[in-house]
Design a protein around this motif. Structure first.
Motif, PDB file in Angstrom:
ATOM      1  N   THR A  35       0.816  -1.210   0.000  1.00  0.00           N
ATOM      2  CA  THR A  35       0.000   0.000   0.000  1.00  0.00           C
ATOM      3  C   THR A  35       0.846   1.254   0.000  1.00  0.00           C
ATOM      4  N   SER A  36       2.090   1.164   0.401  1.00  0.00           N
ATOM      5  CA  SER A  36       2.988   2.308   0.381  1.00  0.00           C
ATOM      6  C   SER A  36       4.353   1.830  -0.080  1.00  0.00           C
ATOM      7  N   THR A  37       5.053   2.688  -0.837  1.00  0.00           N
ATOM      8  CA  THR A  37       6.375   2.315  -1.318  1.00  0.00           C
ATOM      9  C   THR A  37       7.464   2.707  -0.337  1.00  0.00           C
ATOM     10  N   ALA A  38       7.152   3.551   0.648  1.00  0.00           N
ATOM     11  CA  ALA A  38       8.160   3.989   1.608  1.00  0.00           C
ATOM     12  C   ALA A  38       8.423   2.898   2.635  1.00  0.00           C
ATOM     13  N   PRO A  39       9.693   2.647   2.963  1.00  0.00           N
ATOM     14  CA  PRO A  39       9.980   1.668   4.015  1.00  0.00           C
ATOM     15  C   PRO A  39       9.335   2.087   5.333  1.00  0.00           C
ATOM     16  N   LEU A  40       8.927   1.119   6.124  1.00  0.00           N
ATOM     17  CA  LEU A  40       8.374   1.453   7.438  1.00  0.00           C
ATOM     18  C   LEU A  40       9.490   1.852   8.393  1.00  0.00           C
ATOM     19  N   VAL A  41      10.642   1.191   8.262  1.00  0.00           N
ATOM     20  CA  VAL A  41      11.801   1.499   9.104  1.00  0.00           C
ATOM     21  C   VAL A  41      12.950   1.944   8.214  1.00  0.00           C
ATOM     22  N   GLN A  42      13.556   3.058   8.581  1.00  0.00           N
ATOM     23  CA  GLN A  42      14.705   3.583   7.846  1.00  0.00           C
ATOM     24  C   GLN A  42      15.811   3.880   8.849  1.00  0.00           C
ATOM     25  N   ILE A  43      16.886   3.112   8.778  1.00  0.00           N
ATOM     26  CA  ILE A  43      18.042   3.302   9.657  1.00  0.00           C
ATOM     27  C   ILE A  43      19.199   3.759   8.781  1.00  0.00           C
ATOM     28  N   ASP A  44      19.741   4.933   9.057  1.00  0.00           N
ATOM     29  CA  ASP A  44      20.771   5.517   8.200  1.00  0.00           C
ATOM     30  C   ASP A  44      22.047   5.786   8.984  1.00  0.00           C
ATOM     31  N   ASP A  45      23.108   5.066   8.623  1.00  0.00           N
ATOM     32  CA  ASP A  45      24.469   5.326   9.106  1.00  0.00           C
ATOM     33  C   ASP A  45      24.512   5.493  10.626  1.00  0.00           C
ATOM     34  N   SER A 104      28.190   2.341  11.894  1.00  0.00           N
ATOM     35  CA  SER A 104      27.680   2.815  10.599  1.00  0.00           C
ATOM     36  C   SER A 104      26.690   1.833   9.983  1.00  0.00           C
ATOM     37  N   VAL A 105      25.674   1.467  10.741  1.00  0.00           N
ATOM     38  CA  VAL A 105      24.670   0.504  10.296  1.00  0.00           C
ATOM     39  C   VAL A 105      23.553   1.221   9.545  1.00  0.00           C
ATOM     40  N   SER A 106      23.215   0.725   8.385  1.00  0.00           N
ATOM     41  CA  SER A 106      22.083   1.223   7.604  1.00  0.00           C
ATOM     42  C   SER A 106      21.203   0.036   7.215  1.00  0.00           C
ATOM     43  N   LEU A 107      19.892   0.227   7.353  1.00  0.00           N
ATOM     44  CA  LEU A 107      18.967  -0.868   7.061  1.00  0.00           C
ATOM     45  C   LEU A 107      17.586  -0.292   6.806  1.00  0.00           C
ATOM     46  N   GLN A 108      16.887  -0.864   5.831  1.00  0.00           N
ATOM     47  CA  GLN A 108      15.487  -0.543   5.578  1.00  0.00           C
ATOM     48  C   GLN A 108      14.640  -1.778   5.822  1.00  0.00           C
ATOM     49  N   VAL A 168      22.601 -10.795   8.765  1.00  0.00           N
ATOM     50  CA  VAL A 168      23.657 -11.358   9.601  1.00  0.00           C
ATOM     51  C   VAL A 168      24.525 -10.217  10.119  1.00  0.00           C
ATOM     52  N   MET A 169      24.709 -10.172  11.453  1.00  0.00           N
ATOM     53  CA  MET A 169      25.512  -9.133  12.071  1.00  0.00           C
ATOM     54  C   MET A 169      26.737  -9.728  12.750  1.00  0.00           C
ATOM     55  N   ALA A 170      27.815  -8.942  12.771  1.00  0.00           N
ATOM     56  CA  ALA A 170      29.033  -9.312  13.493  1.00  0.00           C
ATOM     57  C   ALA A 170      29.791  -8.036  13.818  1.00  0.00           C
ATOM     58  N   ASP A 171      30.259  -7.925  15.052  1.00  0.00           N
ATOM     59  CA  ASP A 171      31.077  -6.784  15.477  1.00  0.00           C
ATOM     60  C   ASP A 171      30.403  -5.443  15.180  1.00  0.00           C
ATOM     61  N   GLY A 172      29.091  -5.382  15.375  1.00  0.00           N
ATOM     62  CA  GLY A 172      28.379  -4.126  15.207  1.00  0.00           C
ATOM     63  C   GLY A 172      28.096  -3.739  13.781  1.00  0.00           C
ATOM     64  N   ASN A 173      28.314  -4.661  12.851  1.00  0.00           N
ATOM     65  CA  ASN A 173      28.088  -4.390  11.431  1.00  0.00           C
ATOM     66  C   ASN A 173      27.130  -5.407  10.831  1.00  0.00           C
ATOM     67  N   ILE A 174      26.454  -5.010   9.764  1.00  0.00           N
ATOM     68  CA  ILE A 174      25.717  -5.960   8.936  1.00  0.00           C
ATOM     69  C   ILE A 174      26.701  -6.503   7.914  1.00  0.00           C
ATOM     70  N   VAL A 175      26.980  -7.798   7.994  1.00  0.00           N
ATOM     71  CA  VAL A 175      28.000  -8.368   7.110  1.00  0.00           C
ATOM     72  C   VAL A 175      27.392  -9.055   5.898  1.00  0.00           C
ATOM     73  N   GLU A 176      26.095  -9.401   5.990  1.00  0.00           N
ATOM     74  CA  GLU A 176      25.448 -10.056   4.855  1.00  0.00           C
ATOM     75  C   GLU A 176      23.943 -10.029   5.075  1.00  0.00           C
ATOM     76  N   GLU A 177      23.188  -9.913   4.001  1.00  0.00           N
ATOM     77  CA  GLU A 177      21.735  -9.968   4.096  1.00  0.00           C
ATOM     78  C   GLU A 177      21.159 -10.481   2.785  1.00  0.00           C
ATOM     79  N   GLY A 178      19.975 -11.080   2.887  1.00  0.00           N
ATOM     80  CA  GLY A 178      19.324 -11.607   1.703  1.00  0.00           C
ATOM     81  C   GLY A 178      18.269 -12.625   2.081  1.00  0.00           C
ATOM     82  N   PRO A 179      17.652 -13.274   1.078  1.00  0.00           N
ATOM     83  CA  PRO A 179      16.673 -14.326   1.365  1.00  0.00           C
ATOM     84  C   PRO A 179      17.319 -15.432   2.195  1.00  0.00           C
TER      85      PRO A 179
END
Length: 259
Positions: A4-14, A27-31, A227-238
């Motif tokens: 119903t909306s194209t905007a992410p519900l959660v926006q985490i920037d740097d 420096s974590v960023s995630l939608q 997947v997170m390690a040492d305060g970073n997102i190191v990998e993401e996907g299905p």
């Protein structure tokens, strides 16, 4: 997934988070899209819980921005200035949008299951006692505990307490649910009853961010594995891709130890 909306519900920037001189998030960023289930996995100390706590403002960030449902939950430019966090009416509005289920339930011990569920809707949303009771009973029925409405937490099992905690979070009718290892404090035989409730929420396209060590469940329910390690997102996907063909060495090491 709800479109119903194209905007992410959660926006985490740097987002950077430092506690006691230690970098917790780097420096974590995630939608997170509307209707998406994002499961956070990784070793202990990776920053998973800290990331959840920044989303609802429990952990003041060192720098970066966090938005939920278009509202700025946190913002700090990293120059040492005072961080902007929601307060007053804006904080109340944000709390309507975000439900948080903790590891250790955090129920009010002096209140019944029903009173735990109805407390926030009455105090924050201004529902009448009868309106809150109706909503609370519907939610206790949903999590299979309508027959324990008048029972205090001390007389509930761990799985029942966590299901009351989920009902309490849902009572605010949030658009986002955060789960921080909701089964980690439970005996093994109680884990399934809590995961069943989360499965139902996923089927109803509730937007969720979930930290868990239940890898089979993560594979089943996640739209996206982070997947997170040492305060970073190191990998993401299905999840199918991440489990079967991990690309990052930290991901491969983590899975080799737990699977």
């Amino acid at each position: 997934m709800n479109s119903t909306s194209t905007a992410p519900l959660v926006q985490i920037d740097d987002v950077h988070l430092e506690l006691g001189g230690v970098d917790i998030l780097d420096s974590v960023s995630l939608q997170v899209e509307r209707g998406e289930v994002v499961v956070l996995v990784g070793p202990s100390g990776a920053g998973k819980t800290s990331l959840l706590r920044t989303v609802n403002g429990l952990n003041p960030i060192t720098s970066g921005q966090v938005h939920v449902a278009g509202m700025e939950v946190q913002h700090r430019d990293g120059t040492g200035g005072t961080p902007r966090k929601l307060r007053g009416p804006r904080l109340r509005d944000a709390r309507k949008e975000i439900g948080f289920v903790f590891q250790h339930f955090n129920l009010f011990p002096h209140l019944t299951a029903l009173d735990n569920v109805t407390h926030a809707p009455r105090k924050v949303l201004g529902l009448s006692r009868s309106e809150a009771r109706d909503r609370g009973m519907q939610l206790l029925e949903r999590v299979g505990l309508s027959n324990r409405a008048d029972t205090k937490p001390s007389r509930l099992s761990g799985g029942q307490k966590q299901r009351v905690a989920i009902a309490r979070a849902l009572a605010m009718r949030p658009r986002l649910m955060l789960f921080d290892e909701p089964t980690s404090a439970l005996d093994p035989e109680m884990v399934g009853e809590v995961l069943d409730v989360v499965r139902e929420l996923a089927a109803e396209e509730m937007t969720m961010m979930l930290v868990t060590h239940e890898m089979g469940f993560a594979r089943e329910v996640a739209d996206r594995l982070v997947v997170m390690a040492d305060g970073n997102i190191v990998e993401e996907g299905p999840p199918t891709d991440i489990f079967s063909r991990p690309k990052n060495e930290r991901t491969k090491t983590f899975f080799s130890r737990i699977l």
